[in-house]
Design an enzyme around this catalytic site. Structure first.
Site, PDB file in Angstrom:
ATOM      1  N   ASP A  63     -30.660 -31.029 -54.158  1.00 49.34           N
ATOM      2  CA  ASP A  63     -31.326 -30.744 -53.306  1.00 49.34           C
ATOM      3  C   ASP A  63     -31.132 -29.183 -52.945  1.00 49.34           C
ATOM      4  O   ASP A  63     -30.381 -28.558 -53.631  1.00 49.34           O
ATOM      5  CB  ASP A  63     -30.967 -31.456 -51.787  1.00 49.34           C
ATOM      6  CG  ASP A  63     -29.478 -31.340 -51.670  1.00 49.34           C
ATOM      7  OD1 ASP A  63     -28.517 -30.281 -51.728  1.00 49.34           O
ATOM      8  OD2 ASP A  63     -28.923 -32.320 -51.133  1.00 49.34           O
ATOM      9  N   ASP A  65     -31.759 -25.992 -50.419  1.00 50.65           N
ATOM     10  CA  ASP A  65     -31.458 -25.296 -49.070  1.00 50.65           C
ATOM     11  C   ASP A  65     -31.937 -23.753 -49.120  1.00 50.65           C
ATOM     12  O   ASP A  65     -31.737 -23.075 -50.114  1.00 50.65           O
ATOM     13  CB  ASP A  65     -30.107 -25.200 -48.340  1.00 50.65           C
ATOM     14  CG  ASP A  65     -29.725 -26.703 -48.340  1.00 50.65           C
ATOM     15  OD1 ASP A  65     -30.426 -27.629 -47.956  1.00 50.65           O
ATOM     16  OD2 ASP A  65     -28.397 -26.802 -48.534  1.00 50.65           O
ATOM     17  N   ASP A 141     -18.371 -22.366 -46.121  1.00 44.37           N
ATOM     18  CA  ASP A 141     -17.027 -22.926 -46.530  1.00 44.37           C
ATOM     19  C   ASP A 141     -16.441 -21.860 -47.720  1.00 44.37           C
ATOM     20  O   ASP A 141     -15.408 -21.185 -47.666  1.00 44.37           O
ATOM     21  CB  ASP A 141     -16.791 -24.325 -46.499  1.00 44.37           C
ATOM     22  CG  ASP A 141     -17.917 -24.849 -47.424  1.00 44.37           C
ATOM     23  OD1 ASP A 141     -18.744 -24.271 -48.028  1.00 44.37           O
ATOM     24  OD2 ASP A 141     -17.945 -26.268 -47.487  1.00 44.37           O
TER      25      ASP A 141
HETATM   26  P1  ATP Z   1     -23.524 -30.880 -53.047  1.00 46.25           P
HETATM   27  O1  ATP Z   1     -24.862 -30.740 -52.322  1.00 46.25           O
HETATM   28  O2  ATP Z   1     -23.347 -30.758 -54.323  1.00 46.25           O
HETATM   29  O3  ATP Z   1     -22.626 -32.051 -52.021  1.00 46.25           O
HETATM   30  P2  ATP Z   1     -23.046 -28.474 -51.149  1.00 46.25           P
HETATM   31  O4  ATP Z   1     -22.293 -27.351 -51.185  1.00 46.25           O
HETATM   32  O5  ATP Z   1     -24.872 -28.235 -51.426  1.00 46.25           O
HETATM   33  O6  ATP Z   1     -22.759 -29.506 -52.069  1.00 46.25           O
HETATM   34  P3  ATP Z   1     -24.143 -29.527 -48.551  1.00 46.25           P
HETATM   35  O7  ATP Z   1     -23.299 -30.353 -47.583  1.00 46.25           O
HETATM   36  O8  ATP Z   1     -25.306 -29.777 -49.013  1.00 46.25           O
HETATM   37  O9  ATP Z   1     -23.288 -29.350 -49.748  1.00 46.25           O
HETATM   38  O10 ATP Z   1     -24.177 -28.026 -47.901  1.00 46.25           O
HETATM   39  C1  ATP Z   1     -25.015 -26.919 -48.318  1.00 46.25           C
HETATM   40  C2  ATP Z   1     -24.155 -25.680 -47.739  1.00 46.25           C
HETATM   41  O11 ATP Z   1     -23.920 -25.671 -46.378  1.00 46.25           O
HETATM   42  C3  ATP Z   1     -22.806 -25.508 -48.691  1.00 46.25           C
HETATM   43  O12 ATP Z   1     -23.294 -24.929 -49.827  1.00 46.25           O
HETATM   44  C4  ATP Z   1     -22.408 -24.594 -47.710  1.00 46.25           C
HETATM   45  O13 ATP Z   1     -22.688 -23.072 -48.013  1.00 46.25           O
HETATM   46  C5  ATP Z   1     -22.589 -24.911 -46.306  1.00 46.25           C
HETATM   47  N1  ATP Z   1     -21.892 -26.063 -45.718  1.00 46.25           N
HETATM   48  C6  ATP Z   1     -21.757 -27.396 -45.930  1.00 46.25           C
HETATM   49  N2  ATP Z   1     -20.827 -27.924 -45.433  1.00 46.25           N
HETATM   50  C7  ATP Z   1     -20.246 -26.845 -44.765  1.00 46.25           C
HETATM   51  C8  ATP Z   1     -18.789 -26.944 -43.727  1.00 46.25           C
HETATM   52  N3  ATP Z   1     -18.327 -28.008 -43.485  1.00 46.25           N
HETATM   53  N4  ATP Z   1     -18.586 -25.670 -43.325  1.00 46.25           N
HETATM   54  C9  ATP Z   1     -19.147 -24.623 -43.701  1.00 46.25           C
HETATM   55  N5  ATP Z   1     -20.186 -24.430 -44.659  1.00 46.25           N
HETATM   56  C10 ATP Z   1     -20.816 -25.731 -44.878  1.00 46.25           C
HETATM   57 MG    MG Z   2     -26.349 -29.565 -50.957  1.00 49.25          MG
END
Ligand code: ATP
Ligand code: MG
Length: 457
Positions: A63, A65, A141
């Site tokens: 996905d 963002d 994070d």
């Molecule tokens: P994936 O989509 O592969 O699971 P991701 O890093 O994209 O991993 P998402 O849950 O889609 O995870 O979150 C998107 C972004 O939002 C992350 O890359 C991070 O920058 C931020 N983020 C997500 N969860 C947290 C958190 N618990 N604390 C701080 N920042 C977060």
């Molecule tokens: Mg993601």
């Protein structure tokens, strides 16, 4: 209210197009559309988070963002296909058929005194303040998750040293690790999950507090833990996630009873659980469907088996012991991680059907073969044979029973003895086709319903 503004030295770096591998052709055309449209509207727009990280390591983001300085309302004005979601912190979803591009306004992590950011015992409960791109970066994070790609000059903007960390394939928390875990303990699971997914290491500074702070996950929302479990176990890296959880002392936080039972059960049981995880990873790799029910049935099997043993030792009837053990394990586990009913029911059926693989009477065999959960239960029997090779003849019987023509199978099997009440399962579904089965159906229709809780074996 406690203030915990993250004060870390920012070293803004522009990584120019010729210094990184991200090419527009690897980015979703819809995400590019959103980036360009925002820019044409006079706003800042960046691809951010997991997508940038994944593209840098040659992965395929699932996905996209986008971060911008436009407010959600301003975003909505630019896109007809846009809906705003979230009450406290509004996000814009730009919808292209099945693909959704999530557009978020730069958010700050610092306490501006407005009361829009609140910590309870160091835990983040509201997070509502718009900010600058630098604010937005430091509230994320891991440094690897805080990189911004822009179509302005196709550079990657890095404020926290994330680019170098991605090159070194390391997950490092932004700011003080313990503070960041206390704010949101789920970040500990994210560390393990992302390390498993990406093959990254966890920086020692980020790994060190995890075993100590693992109990903080007790306070995490159980629905969120279920979501994390799905991402850990059903996206192709279940085995690595499990080993990571174990190595960092997080397994008891998610599966308290099962972890203890697993430790007591010995190597063969552990091999069975690992085989289930590996199996799931293979299926994902082959794009075959996977269900959390099967995997959870395997993870919780040691706990279920222990409960059954304990209840049998109290003298309970086997069928009653099995049912009660299943209920207990599910109720306990659901207190920690949400277990949607459709999954817990499927899991329970997989367990309870195991007791029926020993039967060889004709009607019972056909009933079991026609059970909607037969295939999952049979696959589970195969797994159990890893733990207990004495089950191999059963596996062989049921493997064959699925292939041979019904008539041939019926001939080999003994009919049910007259007067054997438990012969016909009250809860079993109607048996499928085949001439040998017609009589089963006829008798079923004449039968009065059995009282509930009739033993199955
Ligand atoms: P994936 O989509 O592969 O699971 P991701 O890093 O994209 O991993 P998402 O849950 O889609 O995870 O979150 C998107 C972004 O939002 C992350 O890359 C991070 O920058 C931020 N983020 C997500 N969860 C947290 C958190 N618990 N604390 C701080 N920042 C977060
Ligand atoms: Mg993601």
């Amino acid at each position: 209210m406690i203030s915990s503004a993250i004060s870390i030295p920012l070293q803004p770096v522009h990584v120019a197009r010729d210094q990184h591998p991200i090419s527009r052709k690897d980015i979703s055309p819809n995400a590019l559309r959103v980036l360009y449209r925002l820019r044409e509207g006079g706003y800042a727009s960046y691809l951010v988070g997991g997508a940038v990280r994944d593209l840098l390591v040659g992965g395929n983001p699932k996905d996209y963002d986008v971060a911008t300085d436009a407010t959600p309302e301003q975003v909505k004005q630019l896109f007809r296909n846009c809906r705003l979601i979230g009450r406290r912190f509004r996000l814009a979803h730009v919808v292209y058929g099945r693909e959704i591009i999530e557009v978020a306004t730069f958010r700050a992590n610092s306490d501006d005194g407005s009361g829009d950011r609140e910590l309870e015992d160091g835990r983040l409960v509201r997070d509502n303040v718009y900010g600058t791109i630098e604010d937005d970066a430091v509230r994320r994070d891991f440094t690897a998750n805080a990189l911004y790609y822009t179509v302005e000059d196709f550079s990657v903007r890095d404020f926290v040293g994330g680019f170098e960390d991605v090159q070194n394939r390391v997950l490092r928390l932004i700011g003080d690790p313990e503070t960041r875990y206390r704010e949101d303990p789920v970040r500990m699971l994210r560390a393990v999950r992302l390390a498993a997914k990406l093959g990254f290491s966890i920086a020692p500074s980020a790994a060190e507090p995890i075993p100590r702070l693992a109990p903080l996950l007790d306070g995490a929302a159980s629905a969120r833990l279920f979501d994390e479990c799905l991402k850990m176990f059903l996206t192709g890296h279940a085995e690595r996630s499990f080993l990571g959880l174990e190595a960092h002392g997080l397994l008891p936080a998610l599966f308290p009873q099962a972890t203890q039972a697993l430790a007591r059960a010995g190597e063969a049981t552990r091999a069975m659980v690992l085989a289930a995880l590996e199996n799931t990873d293979h299926r994902v790799a082959e794009e075959r469907p996977v269900t959390p029910a099967f995997l959870l049935a395997a993870l919780l099997w040691p706990a279920y088996s222990e409960e059954v043993e304990a209840l049998l030792a109290q003298g309970l009837d086997p069928a009653v012991a099995q049912q009660r053990a299943a209920d207990r394990v599910i109720v306990q586990q659901a207190q920690r991680v949400t277990l949607p009913r459709r999954f817990s029911l499927a899991m329970e059926e997989i367990w309870l059907l195991q007791a029926r693989f020993g039967q060889r009477q004709r009607k019972r065999v056909f009933r079991l073969l026609a059970h909607p959960r037969f295939r999952a239960a049979y696959d589970f029997l195969e797994l159990r044979a890893i733990q207990n090779p004495a089950l191999l003849p059963e596996v062989a019987f049921w493997r064959e029973a699925q292939i041979v023509p019904a008539e041939q199978l019926a001939e080999k099997l003994a009919p049910v003895r007259k007067g054997n009440k438990a012969a016909v399962q009250p809860d079993a579904p109607p048996v499928g086709d085949g001439a040998t089965l017609a009589s089963v159906k006829k008798r079923r229709r004449r039968r009065r319903p059995h009282p509930a809780g009739n033993p199955e074996t």
